[in-house]
Design a protein around this motif. Structure first.
Motif, PDB file in Angstrom:
ATOM      1  N   LYS A 178       0.598   5.213   7.519  1.00  0.00           N
ATOM      2  CA  LYS A 178       0.199   6.177   6.508  1.00  0.00           C
ATOM      3  C   LYS A 178       1.017   5.945   5.238  1.00  0.00           C
ATOM      4  O   LYS A 178       2.093   5.377   5.270  1.00  0.00           O
ATOM      5  CB  LYS A 178       0.433   7.600   7.015  1.00  0.00           C
ATOM      6  CG  LYS A 178      -0.433   7.993   8.198  1.00  0.00           C
ATOM      7  CD  LYS A 178      -0.151   9.437   8.615  1.00  0.00           C
ATOM      8  CE  LYS A 178      -1.019   9.834   9.800  1.00  0.00           C
ATOM      9  NZ  LYS A 178      -0.755  11.237  10.231  1.00  0.00           N
ATOM     10  N   GLN A 179       0.466   6.414   4.123  1.00  0.00           N
ATOM     11  CA  GLN A 179       1.179   6.272   2.867  1.00  0.00           C
ATOM     12  C   GLN A 179       2.456   7.094   2.894  1.00  0.00           C
ATOM     13  O   GLN A 179       2.485   8.225   3.392  1.00  0.00           O
ATOM     14  CB  GLN A 179       0.304   6.717   1.692  1.00  0.00           C
ATOM     15  CG  GLN A 179       0.947   6.472   0.335  1.00  0.00           C
ATOM     16  CD  GLN A 179      -0.025   6.695  -0.798  1.00  0.00           C
ATOM     17  OE1 GLN A 179      -1.187   7.035  -0.562  1.00  0.00           O
ATOM     18  NE2 GLN A 179       0.427   6.510  -2.014  1.00  0.00           N
ATOM     19  N   SER A 180       3.535   6.534   2.362  1.00  0.00           N
ATOM     20  CA  SER A 180       4.833   7.198   2.373  1.00  0.00           C
ATOM     21  C   SER A 180       4.818   8.425   1.473  1.00  0.00           C
ATOM     22  O   SER A 180       4.220   8.434   0.392  1.00  0.00           O
ATOM     23  CB  SER A 180       5.911   6.229   1.891  1.00  0.00           C
ATOM     24  OG  SER A 180       7.136   6.907   1.707  1.00  0.00           O
ATOM     25  N   PHE A 196       0.825  -1.197   0.000  1.00  0.00           N
ATOM     26  CA  PHE A 196       0.000   0.000   0.000  1.00  0.00           C
ATOM     27  C   PHE A 196       0.867   1.258   0.000  1.00  0.00           C
ATOM     28  O   PHE A 196       0.580   2.244  -0.670  1.00  0.00           O
ATOM     29  CB  PHE A 196      -0.916  -0.012   1.229  1.00  0.00           C
ATOM     30  CG  PHE A 196      -1.632   1.288   1.475  1.00  0.00           C
ATOM     31  CD1 PHE A 196      -2.629   1.715   0.630  1.00  0.00           C
ATOM     32  CD2 PHE A 196      -1.300   2.081   2.562  1.00  0.00           C
ATOM     33  CE1 PHE A 196      -3.290   2.903   0.863  1.00  0.00           C
ATOM     34  CE2 PHE A 196      -1.950   3.267   2.805  1.00  0.00           C
ATOM     35  CZ  PHE A 196      -2.951   3.688   1.954  1.00  0.00           C
ATOM     36  N   LEU A 197       1.961   1.209   0.772  1.00  0.00           N
ATOM     37  CA  LEU A 197       2.802   2.385   0.914  1.00  0.00           C
ATOM     38  C   LEU A 197       3.579   2.689  -0.345  1.00  0.00           C
ATOM     39  O   LEU A 197       3.786   3.837  -0.702  1.00  0.00           O
ATOM     40  CB  LEU A 197       3.790   2.164   2.067  1.00  0.00           C
ATOM     41  CG  LEU A 197       3.176   2.032   3.460  1.00  0.00           C
ATOM     42  CD1 LEU A 197       4.270   1.663   4.442  1.00  0.00           C
ATOM     43  CD2 LEU A 197       2.497   3.311   3.882  1.00  0.00           C
ATOM     44  N   ASN A 240      -1.178  -3.029  -5.089  1.00  0.00           N
ATOM     45  CA  ASN A 240      -1.658  -2.090  -4.076  1.00  0.00           C
ATOM     46  C   ASN A 240      -2.905  -2.668  -3.401  1.00  0.00           C
ATOM     47  O   ASN A 240      -4.037  -2.307  -3.723  1.00  0.00           O
ATOM     48  CB  ASN A 240      -1.959  -0.739  -4.737  1.00  0.00           C
ATOM     49  CG  ASN A 240      -2.399   0.296  -3.720  1.00  0.00           C
ATOM     50  OD1 ASN A 240      -2.285   0.103  -2.516  1.00  0.00           O
ATOM     51  ND2 ASN A 240      -2.925   1.414  -4.219  1.00  0.00           N
TER      52      ASN A 240
END
Length: 325
Positions: A185-187, A20-21, A176
């Motif tokens: 959290k997303q990078s 996801f990140l 993803n």
């Protein structure tokens, strides 16, 4: 404490979060499939649907361990990887250099098509080298795309002719698909993550925890398998050790391979844990595990060594004479 020995659940959960990140868009690419005919004694690699459809029934799929730029979307600076065939030798050849093409034409090989595009042999690249091997006994040219291919060629008596080029660094995109409860959290630093097909094969064992030493070698534990013919045992109480020499992770020499048996009692298993080389001494730790399986399968029973026991101790030895840590 309740935990899986290989922490599969946690690793999978973290991997999903990472997916996801870090997500990126991959370059157009095509897998390079290795096929072999035991009847013709012929190795051949294919990437296009046309080539794959033309394979005779006596060819069998071996593996796919690299990719080439798709022949429909070549990358700037790349050259074609051609497929040639000789009815006289019953041989399929995959080449890209002018020298190899001239050689095949002099032997009356016929060009079949283009499988994809690769960087030329004189290109300074971190890509996978595509090496061309020849077997006089089989009259077979064999283009290798990874360590496993090359090891197979050498074991069968093939001789290296040269490097045809380098597979472009095109990677597999990690999907993803984060879990709904991913706490990260997303990078904002990394745009994505992709995985290459670059790998070295050094045995069939797991739990490698290498530690660097000032002699510039890596000292590691391993278990559950074998390394260069040395088996780690299946009694859940035998652990392995080895030393890796070299600077190229794809071309290491594994030496000083051995095993050591230790009692896990009163637990069922004993596995490698903390590993450290410090001030000239190699410290090798182990810990205990249980895998409940006696009816009525008392909890916790996940089926894969879920009950973690204590850290037991360190064995140690000097790195100058590490017959065993």
């Amino acid at each position: 404490q309740i935990w899986s020995r290989d922490m599969f659940g946690m690793r999978r959960w973290i991997a999903l979060c990472l997916a996801f990140l870090f997500v990126v868009s991959g370059s157009p690419n095509a897998p390079l499939y290795l096929y072999y005919s035991s009847l013709r004694l012929d190795n051949a690699v294919y990437a296009t649907e046309k080539s794959l459809e033309s394979i005779k029934q006596d060819y069998s799929f071996i593996r796919n361990c690299t990719k080439v730029a798709s022949n429909s979307t070549p990358i700037d600076g790349t050259v074609p990887l051609y497929t040639y065939f000789s009815a006289q030798y019953n041989d399929t050849a995959n080449v890209a250099t002018a020298e190899s093409i001239a050689y095949l034409k002099s032997k009356n090989y016929q060009m079949i098509g283009i499988e994809g595009y690769i960087y030329p042999s004189d290109f300074s690249s971190d890509g996978l080298p595509l090496k061309l091997y020849w077997s006089e006994a089989r009259s077979d040219l064999f283009l290798t795309g990874c360590t496993a291919d090359e090891q197979s060629a050498i074991a069968a008596g093939y001789v290296l002719r040269g490097i045809e080029g380098y597979a472009p660094l095109v990677f597999h995109e990690w999907a993803n698909t984060p879990p709904d409860d991913c706490p990260f959290k997303q990078s904002t630093t990394f745009e994505g993550i992709e995985m290459s097909y670059r790998a070295g094969i050094y045995g069939h064992a797991d739990t490698w925890f290498p530690s660097w030493s000032s002699d510039n070698n890596l000292y590691s534990m391993w278990t559950d398998g074998s390394v260069n013919g040395t088996a780690g045992g299946n009694s859940h109480r035998t652990t392995g050790f080895a030393v890796a020499l070299g600077d190229d992770p794809l071309n290491l020499t594994i030496t000083n391979i051995g095993t050591f048996a230790s009692s896990p009692s009163p637990y069922e298993g004993r596995y490698p844990s903390a590993n450290l080389v410090y001030n000239g001494y190699w410290y090798y730790g182990t810990y205990a595990l249980d895998n409940p399986h006696i009816p009525p399968d008392p909890a916790p029973n996940c089926g894969n060594w879920c009950v973690q026991g204590p850290f037991l101790d360190f064995r140690y030895s000097s790195v100058t004479s590490p017959d065993q840590p």
